[in-house]
Scaffold this active site. Sequence first.
Site, PDB file in Angstrom:
ATOM      1  N   ASP A 388       9.303  -5.891   3.364  1.00  0.00           N
ATOM      2  CA  ASP A 388       8.110  -5.354   2.720  1.00  0.00           C
ATOM      3  C   ASP A 388       6.977  -6.347   2.989  1.00  0.00           C
ATOM      4  OD1 ASP A 388       6.489  -3.862   0.927  1.00  0.00           O
ATOM      5  OD2 ASP A 388       6.965  -5.260  -0.675  1.00  0.00           O
ATOM      6  N   LYS A 539     -11.266   6.099   6.012  1.00  0.00           N
ATOM      7  CA  LYS A 539     -11.277   4.629   6.139  1.00  0.00           C
ATOM      8  C   LYS A 539     -12.581   4.007   5.624  1.00  0.00           C
ATOM      9  CE  LYS A 539      -8.019   4.160   9.984  1.00  0.00           C
ATOM     10  NZ  LYS A 539      -7.560   5.546  10.028  1.00  0.00           N
ATOM     11  N   ARG A 587      -9.152  -9.750   6.565  1.00  0.00           N
ATOM     12  CA  ARG A 587      -9.344  -8.301   6.426  1.00  0.00           C
ATOM     13  C   ARG A 587     -10.857  -8.058   6.389  1.00  0.00           C
ATOM     14  NH1 ARG A 587      -4.504  -7.241   2.183  1.00  0.00           N
ATOM     15  NH2 ARG A 587      -5.527  -5.270   1.788  1.00  0.00           N
ATOM     16  N   GLY A 668       3.604   0.106   2.348  1.00  0.00           N
ATOM     17  CA  GLY A 668       2.861   1.286   1.888  1.00  0.00           C
ATOM     18  C   GLY A 668       1.368   1.089   2.051  1.00  0.00           C
ATOM     19  N   ASP A 779      10.949  -0.681  -3.030  1.00  0.00           N
ATOM     20  CA  ASP A 779      11.837  -1.215  -1.984  1.00  0.00           C
ATOM     21  C   ASP A 779      13.317  -0.984  -2.295  1.00  0.00           C
ATOM     22  OD1 ASP A 779       9.614  -2.336  -0.592  1.00  0.00           O
ATOM     23  OD2 ASP A 779       9.590  -3.971  -2.045  1.00  0.00           O
TER      24      ASP A 779
END
Length: 1037
Positions: A388, A539, A587, A668, A779
């Site tokens: 994960d 987005k 990011r 995710g 998970d």
Amino acid sequence: HSKGSIWVMSYVYTIIILMSLFLSCCDCLLHICRRKKELKARTVWLGCPEKCEEKYPKNAIKNQKYNIFTFVPGVLYQQFKFFLNLYFLVVACSQFVPSLKIGYLYTYWAPLGFVLAVTMVREAVDEVRRCQRDQDMNSQLYSKLTMRVKSSDIQVGDLIIVEKNQRIPADMIFLRTSEKNGTCFIRTDQLDGETDWKLRVAVGCTQRLPADLFSISAYVYAQKPQLDIHSFEGNFTREDTDPPIHESLSIENTLWASTVVASGTVIGVVIYTGKETRSVLNTSYAKNKVGLLDLELNRLTKALFLAQVVLAVVMVALQGFVGPWFRNLFRFIVLFSYIIPISLRVNLDMGKSAYGWMITKDENIPGTVVRTSTIPEELGRLVYLLTDKTGTLTQNEMIFKRLHLGTVSYGTDTMDEIQNHIVQSYAQASGPKVRKSVSSRIHEAVKAIALCHNVTPVYESHVGVNGETESAEADQDFSDDNRTYQASSPDEVALVRWTESVGLTLVNRDLTSLQLKTPSGQILSFYILQIFPFTSESKRMGIIVREESTGDITFYMKGADVAMASIVQYNDWLEEECGNMAREGLRTLVVAKKSLSEEQYQDFESRYNHAKLSIHDRTLKVAAVVESLEREMELLCLTGVEDQLQADVRPTLELLRNAGIKIWMLTGDKLETATCIAKSSHLVSRNQDIHVFRPVSNRGEAHLELNAFRRKHDCALVISGDSLEVCLRYYEHEFVELACQCPAVVCCRCSPTQKAQIVRLLQQHTANRTCAIGDGGNDVSMIQAADCGIGIEGKEGKQASLAADFSITQFKHIGRLLMVHGRNSYKRSAALGQFVMHRGMIISTMQAVFSSVFYFASVPLYQGFLMVGYATIYTMFPVFSLVLDQDVKPEMALLYPELYKDLTKGRSLSFKTFLIWVLISVYQGGILMYGALVLFESEFVHVVAISFTALILTELLMVALTIRTWHWLMVVAEFFSLGCYLASLAFLNEYFDLSFITTWPFLWKVSAITLVSCLPLYIIKYLKRKFSPPSYSKLSS
């Protein structure tokens, strides 16, 4: 005699056939019990469960494997589905037949009973713990609008009140909240693995209602239960008004089970319960995991059984098939049953428990817990690691790192300059500006970041002197110390925290307005006219606000560079700077704005509202209207935010890669975020290309994209969950084959069931061992599906940790867990298993030689206590001490992770190593028996004394030959066992001639036979180590 023999043969065959039928029936029953009923859409009346058309499942959580009736049959089924245990059962049962009886009943039933008893106690303890956990969850009390009710008694249609910090017990539609703005936050970490709070909105009609919810006649139409936790379609209808009120319901009106209310008190109507809730649908059945080593030993025992039958047939054939040969055949089969020793199962199970204890006591990986003690060897055989992202590789703590304005860039060390510019901007009176200064551009950028988001400031209640919460008026303390921010994305919180640090603070927000505080303490108010939330398709997210003091309307937007590049005005720096930030693992978000006149906004609003009311293609029409605004926007800035990695993630991933383990990241999260973390964690190395699999929706698109991917070499793959589903539907084999060639794979936007599906795909298509590691409730399915599941205790709770086979506290501990403990567990179990089989084969060889010399008589060589003592007190401790052996020091195993690659090839336990042990057993068994027969002089009882004593000494010397690193307990075990044998000779007058074993002839004969049986093997081992040493010994030297 012939009638008796036929009856005996038919009896044994009947037992085996009946057992096989029983096990087949159990499998069929399990399959029928787990067959799912068809799920349907439903109409749910508020507060009226009795009006439900169908019977829905109970809202009880059930993680138990068995109940009081199925426990014993279930555990026995799990044990006897293995050939090894079924074989022991048949052999033990055969001893009830007088003509087949070889020795005492206890020599067969005691070990079998011990194995079953240990297994049943272990399973019972696990089952009781699971039952207690379920009862705790099911007995939690909730308020219906009229009374208190247990979680397990909640029904579809009930109106349930859930307090702050209370778990939501079933899937509900959000009707009402104590919060004035009609919204609440929920924590979804146990459902989707994300630690950010999610905003939920109450149904408008019921939130505004002044009276009791029981006073209205209304119902909810809900779609059929499904797996997708990110979408929902339904309608709310109130019938007792004229005209009836209809409201559409979406994901933002839902409260899924296993989430937690983070703000206010909420009231909801239950729409799905028990097995139909999203959280249960996304949880797979916990399977009984069986290690690869156990399966390999199971195959070897089948080969040994075949050898045993062949040996028995040969013995009867050499007799000439005379007399009751059927009976003799089965007596020989029972006589040679020591070829497959029952102590194999006992030793391996005790060994596994020892490895588990060693793992938990390792000070280098504190807090590690072994929850499944049956598969520690799997840690040494892994080829694929599926991990994960959020909370596993990252800490999920965002830090603002970079602000770029095109001509100037600010990093963490120059943030005070931005603060000075903001203070100046609000200190000086704003006059007409001909050309924008750096100060005004910074001010515009910071203001845009402070306004364009979905963040809500939350103020904690104060507790009074006497411990009670003070009144609502008193607890709204708007001081900086008392404020926390909540949003559906941690990036947004990081941006708003940063604007606060440079002087522009978000102090309040509701559905229609928000307030900012300037460095001087002045409050700026803005009306929220429209919000366009972030979606994975667009987005980007946007907001239209009107400033209260000036009346100016501004449209702000922020989003991924790929989405924003075509929206903002032409520039020559955006693409290059985005690439630079991405390489640093940041990011990125592009921020832009557009000023609107009153006329422009009114025109937009009328078109937007008209699009929202359309019945057909609503989503497309709304998107088209919004896009009409998204043209020629003014580019303000580019922001860079870092998601902090867990401690030592980079060296750990490098260690695993060098060990030959392929790492797949299943998350995710968004594609851009996942790609950033893959780069910053060095899951994808700097010089490696990344192939981003374009979104595909049909067979043709999937075919084209797979062909494009096939042409790439040595590049990492990034694919979304939706595209993955399409590929697996049409080109499963081709996709898995291509993906397995990649050095790293990143799957983003994965649902919990998709994670488990990917694990199963790798197991089916590669036949390699898989390991899954995660820290959230989402998970659990992946962890349970993998051959080896590892859970991390983290911010997302303990659900993954409790469902896993091994629980660790930090990701970096996985290196030592696999390289050191995985290696030792596999190597030790392989040596232990083969040595125990050698111990059985050597005595069976002696029995075969003895029978062939004495006219093929089916008479046992050693009887009663000699056989029990041989398998227990005389050899048990030295043989079991092999669990302390190690071929490589822990430091060496971590320094040279390449050694791990050899383990995955399974060379420590294979048909080749097994055949070597068979040859050793045949050689030593033959030498011991023939030597005793040649050297004994007068009485047959001397043969037993000489051969048995030489056998015990040979076994002790063979343990010493097998050991690679001596431990003081091994030396103690060797001398203790020898002492036990010598001391017991005084009591074995039933089997030995005591006057003979105290003479010199006895001693030199035993010594000579033992020397001939062991010395050649010691010489061969020395020559092999000198001329063909294993890789680990080269490193050690």
